[in-house]
Write an enzyme that holds these catalytic residues in place. Structure first.
Site, PDB file in Angstrom:
ATOM      1  N   CYS A   1      32.331  57.009  19.603  1.00 19.43           N
ATOM      2  CA  CYS A   1      31.414  57.979  20.215  1.00 19.43           C
ATOM      3  C   CYS A   1      29.991  57.426  20.215  1.00 19.43           C
ATOM      4  O   CYS A   1      29.224  57.669  21.146  1.00 19.43           O
ATOM      5  CB  CYS A   1      31.455  59.299  19.467  1.00 19.43           C
ATOM      6  SG  CYS A   1      33.118  59.873  19.073  1.00 19.43           S
TER       7      CYS A   1
ATOM      8  N   CYS B   1      38.717  60.130  26.297  1.00 14.97           N
ATOM      9  CA  CYS B   1      38.456  61.494  25.842  1.00 14.97           C
ATOM     10  C   CYS B   1      37.767  62.301  26.933  1.00 14.97           C
ATOM     11  O   CYS B   1      37.683  63.514  26.841  1.00 14.97           O
ATOM     12  CB  CYS B   1      37.606  61.491  24.573  1.00 14.97           C
ATOM     13  SG  CYS B   1      35.972  60.786  24.805  1.00 14.97           S
TER      14      CYS B   1
HETATM   15 FE1  FES Z   1      34.815  61.321  23.078  1.00 17.23          FE
HETATM   16 FE2  FES Z   1      33.595  61.375  20.770  1.00 17.23          FE
HETATM   17  S1  FES Z   1      35.647  61.904  21.157  1.00 17.23           S
HETATM   18  S2  FES Z   1      32.868  60.568  22.623  1.00 17.23           S
END
Ligand code: FES
Length: 141
Positions: free
Chosen positions: A102, A33
């Site tokens: 996360c 991400c």
């Molecule tokens: Fe990347 Fe939450 S989506 S840390």
């Protein structure tokens, strides 16, 4: 979808910022991400007297880092090392399943900051802190 605690820590995060002359700085990222968490700690006599963070990431990453700083402030290093991402998620009253990863950033950034603290003193951190995990595909190994 998000608990009151998550929304509270996301909209009003605690301990945001940097510590000048920090005793340890840890930075971890999730390659998938692209989110990055940086944790600063001040250590006095084995106690984490101050902690601040900067998170460039999603709301769950901000909420987990915020509550994690509250959970380790004033604690000893061994106590802080015991903080698991599971405990962080529980303290937030839960996270959606696809957001659990996360919270791993919060645990790992604290470990990375403690590892840096030991390195700065010429002590090999790995036997104490263990491996700092990398999150590559959204799951940390
Ligand atoms: Fe990347 Fe939450 S989506 S840390």
């Amino acid at each position: 979808m998000y608990t009151e605690q998550v929304m509270d820590h996301f909209t009003n995060p605690r301990n945001v910022g940097e510590i000048e002359n920090a005793d340890g700085i840890g930075e971890v990222g999730n390659a998938k991400c692209g989110d990055i968490m940086k944790m600063y700690i001040k250590v006095d006599n084995g106690i984490i007297t101050d902690v601040k963070f900067k998170t460039f990431g999603c709301g769950s990453a901000i909420a987990t880092s915020s509550i994690a700083t509250e959970m380790i402030k004033g604690k000893t290093i061994p106590e802080a090392l015991k903080l698991s991402n599971k405990a962080v998620v529980e303290a937030l009253g839960g996270l959606p399943t696809h957001k659990i990863h996360c919270s791993v950033l919060a645990e790992q950034s604290i470990k990375a900051a403690i590892a840096d603290y030991y390195k700065k003193q010429g002590i090999d951190p790995e036997p104490i802190v263990g491996k700092i995990l990398e999150c590559e595909d959204g799951h940390c190994h």
